[in-house]
Design an enzyme around this catalytic site. Structure first.
Site, PDB file in Angstrom:
ATOM      1  N   LYS A 179       0.602  -1.571   0.252  1.00  0.00           N
ATOM      2  CA  LYS A 179       0.046   0.029   0.226  1.00  0.00           C
ATOM      3  C   LYS A 179       1.207   1.249  -0.462  1.00  0.00           C
ATOM      4  CE  LYS A 179      -3.996   1.824   2.359  1.00  0.00           C
ATOM      5  NZ  LYS A 179      -4.720   1.682   3.414  1.00  0.00           N
ATOM      6  N   SER A 205     -10.190   2.526   2.605  1.00  0.00           N
ATOM      7  CA  SER A 205      -9.044   2.733   1.662  1.00  0.00           C
ATOM      8  C   SER A 205      -8.151   2.433   0.776  1.00  0.00           C
ATOM      9  CB  SER A 205      -8.432   3.872   2.350  1.00  0.00           C
ATOM     10  OG  SER A 205      -7.047   3.441   3.409  1.00  0.00           O
ATOM     11  N   SER A 217     -10.890  -0.123   7.182  1.00  0.00           N
ATOM     12  CA  SER A 217     -10.329   0.305   5.143  1.00  0.00           C
ATOM     13  C   SER A 217      -9.701  -1.050   5.421  1.00  0.00           C
ATOM     14  CB  SER A 217      -9.038   1.387   4.967  1.00  0.00           C
ATOM     15  OG  SER A 217      -9.314   2.444   5.721  1.00  0.00           O
TER      16      SER A 217
END
EC number: 6.3.5.7
Lengths: 494, 95
Positions: A79, A159, A183
């Protein structure tokens, strides 16, 4: 070699150690899959092909010498929130334009120590603020899943939308992710993947771009419960560089996966039965309870009375912490700088251009609730409510509950650019209604695919555990995974 | 509680984010929608409840007060938009 990308992380690792294929072949297979599909899915914001191949060659050398680490040669996506030395790290924000850290986050350093290979950096909501990956400066991630007979583009959740989409679309064997209010678990539910948010303090936050420090926690997204356990074991561990890191030994998570649920007490919180909850979510939840019961668990109704206040308290605490954490983006030390007539002008113009709409909104809310005259009414009150939310869970666990089963999300994946969500920020926030309580109480939570909706889209269930008891979540999650026996391969269109 | 246009402008200044006049009304609406949503926290009886300061029971660790890191100024300024001789460069702040 498409078939290498279809292997589970576990089988890939075992095949590498047996020398059935090389780490370079596995990495090349994943790079080819990214090359072929990323334009359509937008899961990666940076692809580090050359570095990946040199890491893979180093893995092959270690395997040849009989020195393979636990994740040797396994290609992973990272990420964009994790600092990776010399590599694109922008939290998917314009304000971090060109930022290439001089250091490595502890979590990614742990993965490289164990032999993993980095394929690139994954798309996400800007600064991890969002539930649809649409706040990214790089545009939305598109879910590899589509409704049956439909070509409508769906969100991959957020997210960690890039992490979830890349794992589901066979563009990495597993991905790092982070979870501040849901998320990891919400995008995992939207993409038919397994997402674990461990207990606060299990993974170091050092080198992870901060959003809301008392809630942020790293975890993994993978294609099975066992794969997620293998990844989390490598990511976890005490770190003196994070003052809230837990100084506890990391259990062998993978060893707990087949432990079963015989004799466990599974709590069912009545407050999670929300008004207007779709019937298919209710059915899925009941089915999950039946599966656990059939394997020897006892089901017990419980009450977590402050559940409905978790989301409003979150929207005081997280923006407050964000407004403080994001004060560092000032155009001076890194990233974007917009010239102004004096220093204040430079700050204001840089932050106006560099932050997206959702980030500005949260920083402003945070600034307001922390400002003179409002601090007690909003922030202190929200932190008191948080104490009560945590106490609800403690009382349930003290009364003998081992884990709690809930739905992961109120619905399956929705469309990109959904009009209702765009018109009302609170509607988007409700995506996290089942997951946010877990962050407020610092507990571990896992999202496991458990069924499909009428359109054939994946739906997930969530298990919530006691502090530092991720093992029970892997064991119970595995029972749900095995009982559901779903085909979790999206029909390939990308 | 709700915010008006002047408060939105004031929050923008406090947060060091330039808000254009065209943006004020939209931010006012969105911020009020969120404040309206969090208003329900007022229903909770918080009498005698301590605010949470740490989500897991822990004592903040201490260490010896010695220098353990540093000595690489060039790395610190490596990502600066403008730097000179390992200093961050900013517009003049003192006449």
């Amino acid at each position: 070699m498409d078939n290498l990308t279809r292997l589970s992380l576990k089988d890939l690792r075992d095949g590498l150690v047996r020398k059935d294929f090389t780490a370079l072949e596995a990495t090349d297979a994943y790079l080819a899959a990214i090359e072929a599909g990323n334009d359509k899915l937008n899961a990666y914001v940076a692809i580090t092909a050359d570095a990946a191949r040199s890491m893979a060659r180093a893995s092959d050398a270690r395997i040849a010498q009989g020195e393979a680490g636990p994740l040797e040669g396994v290609p992973l996506g990272i990420k964009d929130l994790f600092a990776t030395k010399g590599v694109h790290t922008q939290a998917a924000s314009h304000i971090l334009d060109g930022f290439k850290p001089e250091y490595e986050s502890t979590v990614t350093a742990n993965l490289w120590r164990d032999g993993a290979v980095m394929l690139g950096k994954l798309n996400m909501d800007e600064f991890a603020m969002g539930s649809s990956n649409e706040t990214s400066y790089y545009g939305p991630v598109v879910n590899p899943w589509r409704g049956e007979g439909s070509s409508k583009a769906l969100v991959a959740g957020g997210s960690s939308g890039g992490s979830a989409a890349a794992v589901a679309a066979w563009m990495c064997a597993g991905a790092t992710a982070t979870d501040t209010g849901g998320s990891i678990r919400q995008p995992a539910a939207f993409t038919g993947t397994v997402g674990i948010k461990p207990t606060y303090g299990r993974c170091s936050r050092w080198g992870v771009v901060a959003y809301a420090s008392s809630l942020d926690q790293a975890g993994s997204i993978a294609r099975s419960v066992e794969d997620s356990a293998l990844m989390l074991a490598s990511m976890s561990g005490f770190d003196a560089k994070d003052s809230t890191s837990a100084d506890l030994a990391v259990p062998d998570f993978a060893a707990a996966v087949e432990r079963g649920v015989k004799g466990l007490v599974i709590g069912v919180p009545r407050e999670y039965r929300m008004d207007g909850m779709p019937a298919e979510i209710e059915t899925l939840w009941q089915q999950g309870l039946e599966w656990l019961k059939a394997e020897g668990a006892t089901i017990r109704d419980i009450s977590l009375p402050h559940t409905k206040y978790a989301l409003p308290a979150y929207y005081v605490v997280s923006p407050a912490e964000a407004s403080s954490n994001l004060a560092r983006y000032d155009g001076v030390r890194y990233g974007l700088r917009v010239t102004g007539k004096d220093i204040t002008d430079m700050y204001e113009l840089t932050r106006a251009e560099g932050f997206g709409r959702e980030v500005k909104r949260r920083v402003m809310i945070g600034t307001y609730v922390l400002s003179a005259g409002y601090y007690d009414a909003y922030y202190v009150r929200a932190q008191k409510v948080r104490t009560l939310i945590k106490r609800d869970f403690e009382e349930a666990f003290n009364a003998g509950v081992d884990a709690i089963l809930t739905p992961a999300t109120p619905s399956a994946a929705f469309g990109v650019a959904d009009q209702d969500m765009a018109a009302d920020p609170v509607k988007m926030y409700l995506n996290d209604v089942f997951t946010v309580t877990v962050n407020m109480a610092g507990l571990p939570g896992i999202g496991v695919p458990a069924g499909k909706d009428a359109q054939g889209l994946p739906l997930g269930l969530q298990l919530i555990g006691k502090p530092f008891d991720e093992e029970t979540l892997f064991a119970a999650g595995r029972v749900i995974e095995r009982s559901a026996a779903l085909d979790l391969a999206p029909a390939k269109w990308w | 509680m709700s915010v008006d246009a002047d408060t939105v402008r004031r929050i923008g200044r406090l947060a060091r984010i330039r808000i254009t006049e065209e943006e004020v009304a939209a931010f006012e609406g969105e911020i009020n929608a969120i404040l309206g949503f969090v208003e329900q926290l007022g229903e909770v009886d918080i009498e005698g409840v301590e605010p949470m300061t740490s989500v897991t029971p822990m004592q903040l660790r201490r260490r010896d007060d010695t220098v353990t890191d540093g000595g690489y100024a060039e790395q610190i300024v490596a990502n600066a938009p403008i730097s000179e001789d390992n200093f961050f460069m900013v517009p003049k702040v003192v006449e």
